[in-house]
Design an enzyme around this catalytic site. Structure first.
Site, PDB file in Angstrom:
ATOM      1  N   CYS A 145      40.022  41.288  41.091  1.00  0.00           N
ATOM      2  CA  CYS A 145      39.036  40.513  40.337  1.00  0.00           C
ATOM      3  C   CYS A 145      39.753  39.883  39.145  1.00  0.00           C
ATOM      4  CB  CYS A 145      37.855  41.377  39.892  1.00  0.00           C
ATOM      5  SG  CYS A 145      38.235  42.594  38.616  1.00  0.00           S
ATOM      6  N   CYS A 155      31.185  35.910  30.090  1.00  0.00           N
ATOM      7  CA  CYS A 155      31.375  34.459  30.058  1.00  0.00           C
ATOM      8  C   CYS A 155      32.700  34.067  30.712  1.00  0.00           C
ATOM      9  CB  CYS A 155      31.342  33.962  28.608  1.00  0.00           C
ATOM     10  SG  CYS A 155      29.706  34.042  27.849  1.00  0.00           S
TER      11      CYS A 155
END
Length: 412
Positions: free
Chosen positions: A370, A214
Site C-alpha cells: 500500500c 488525504c
C-alpha cells in the site's frame, strides 16, 4: 464591548467572555496596522490588545495550519507556536501555502516561521519541532488556545484529550477530498456553556487503515484555505469575545455543492466523572497507527529492497502456483500517481469483504503493498484469516519503494 450575556447554565453554544485580557496600549503604528479591526465594534482597540496579548498554538503546519498561521499573524496575535515534526515535500505545495519550492526538504516549522515573520516580524514565533506524544503534549499548557490542523487520528485524539485535561479551548478542523468539518471544543468553558470535545463527536478513533487519509484519498487544495481561514476566525472570536463561537456546533462543508450545513453537538457523553478524557482512551489515541491491535499476531514484513529482489526472481521463474503474487491494495486513483510494476490492484475494501479474492491463489506466496504499510498489514491479516499460508506485506509501502528502490517515481 466587554459586556457579554452568558449562555443559560448547561446550554451548548452561546456567547463566552473574552479568553485573553488586554495587553498594553497600541502604538500609533499598531493602530494604523490594525485599523480595520479597530473599526469593528465587536473587536475595537481593546479586542486588538487582547489579540496582541494572546498565545495561540497551531498543531500542524500543513494544509489547515498554513492559512491559520498566516491570518493569525496578520490579525496581530502576539505569540504563535507551531508544532510539526515533518519536512516540506513537493506534494505539500498543492495546499500548504506557507511553503514554497525553495522550502522542499526544510523543516515545516522553520519554513512556516519564515512565512509568519514576513507578515509581522514582531510576532513571537515559537518553533516546536517535535512529534506530539504523551511525553511532549503538555507543551500546549503554555498557550491560551490550541488549533488542531493535524491529519492523523492518533494526534487528533491526543491533542483533544490534552486540551480537555488542561482546560484549553480547541479549534478543530478536518478535510478530505471535497468535504470538511469545523468546530470548537472546550472541556471547561466559562459562562455556563456545556463542555464539549472531540469524543462527543467521534467517541473513539477508527481502526488503523479503516479510514483513508488525504495522502491516500486526495484533498482539494483551495478548500484547505476556506476551512483554515474559518478556523482562524474562531480563534479571533475566542480571544476577543466577539460573536458566538462554534461550541456545540459542527459546520460541514460540501465544496462540490458549495454548501455549508450545521450539525448540533451535545457534550458530555464521552467524559469520565472528572470531566476529562479517560486514560485508556488517551493511551489508544497516542499509539502508532502502524501498531497491531492487542492480541493480533503480526504478519511478516519485507523491505522495499527485498521486494525488488523478489520481483527480479519472479521474472526469471516460470509461471505457476509457486510464483509470487504482488497485491497493491491502494485505490485505483493512487496508481495513477505511482505504481510498482507487476502488481495486481485489489483495493483494501475488496480484500476485506472478500469480493476481490477470487482472482488470487491462496497457495501462492503473496506480498501486499500500500502507500505506507498500514493498509497492507490489515489486508495481509485478512488474507491469513481467509486461508492464505504465505503472506507478507511491504514495510513503508510505496513510499519506501520510492525512497529505497526507484527515486525517479513520484512521492505522494
Amino acid at each position: 464591548m466587554d459586556e457579554r450575556t452568558p449562555a443559560a447554565p448547561g446550554r451548548t453554544g452561546g456567547v463566552v467572555p473574552p479568553l485573553v485580557s488586554p495587553g498594553p496600549p497600541l502604538t500609533s503604528a499598531q493602530r494604523e496596522r490594525w485599523s480595520r479591526h479597530l473599526l469593528l465594534p465587536a473587536i475595537g482597540e481593546v479586542g486588538q490588545r487582547r489579540l496582541r496579548n494572546a498565545r495561540v498554538c497551531v498543531v500542524g503546519a500543513g494544509g489547515l495550519g498554513a492559512p491559520v498561521l498566516q491570518y493569525l499573524a496578520a490579525a496581530g496575535v502576539g505569540r504563535i507556536g507551531v508544532v510539526d515534526v515533518d519536512d516540506v515535500e513537493l506534494s505539500n505545495l498543492q495546499r500548504q501555502v506557507v511553503h514554497g519550492v525553495a522550502d522542499v526538504g526544510r523543516a515545516k516549522v522553520a519554513s512556516a516561521a519564515d512565512a509568519v515573520r514576513r507578515i509581522d516580524p514582531d510576532v513571537e514565533l515559537v518553533e516546536h519541532h517535535v512529534r506530539l506524544d504523551e511525553g511532549t503534549v503538555d507543551l500546549l499548557a503554555g498557550y491560551d488556545v490550541v488549533v488542531d490542523g493535524t491529519d492523523n487520528f492518533p494526534t487528533r485524539y491526543l491533542v483533544n484529550d490534552a486540551c480537555v485535561r488542561l482546560g484549553l479551548p480547541e479549534v478543530w478542523g478536518s478535510v478530505f477530498r471535497f468535504d470538511a468539518q469545523v468546530s470548537v471544543f472546550w472541556g471547561r468553558p466559562p459562562g455556563g456553556v456545556a463542555p464539549v470535545q472531540l469524543r462527543d463527536l467521534f467517541p473513539e478513533p477508527p481502526a488503523a487503515g479503516a479510514v483513508p487519509s488525504c495522502a491516500e484519498g486526495g484533498v482539494l487544495g483551495a478548500m484547505c484555505g476556506q476551512v483554515g481561514t474559518l478556523m482562524a476566525t474562531e480563534v479571533v472570536k475566542l480571544v476577543t469575545g466577539a460573536g458566538r463561537p462554534l461550541l456545540g456546533r459542527v459546520l460541514v462543508l460540501d465544496a462540490l455543492e458549495a454548501r455549508w450545513a450545521e450539525i448540533p453537538l451535545v457534550g458530555g457523553g464521552a467524559r469520565s466523572d472528572s470531566g476529562e478524557g479517560t486514560g485508556s482512551r488517551a493511551a489508544v489515541a497516542s499509539g502508532s497507527a502502524d501498531q497491531a491491535t492487542a492480541g493480533e499476531v503480526p504478519v511478516r514484513t519485507v523491505t522495499p529492497r527485498e521486494l525488488a529482489a523478489l520481483l527480479a526472481a519472479r521474472t526469471d521463474a516460470p509461471a505457476g502456483r509457486d510464483r509470487m503474487v504482488l497485491v497493491d491494495v491502494r485505490e485505483p486513483a493512487e496508481l495513477d500517481v505511482v505504481a510498482v510494476p507487476g502488481a495486481v490492484n485489489v483495493p483494501l475494501a475488496r480484500v476485506l469483504d472478500g469480493s476481490g479474492l477470487s482472482g488470487l491463489a491462496p497457495e501462492a506466496p503473496t506480498v501486499v503493498l500500500c502507500r505506507s504499510g498500514v493498509r497492507s498489514e490489515r489486508a495481509a491479516r485478512a488474507l491469513v484469516a481467509a486461508g492464505w499460508s504465505d503472506v507478507a506485506h511491504v514495510e513503508r509501502g510505496v513510499l519506501g519503494w520510492v525512497d529505497d528502490v526507484d527515486p525517479s517515481l513520484a512521492r505522494y
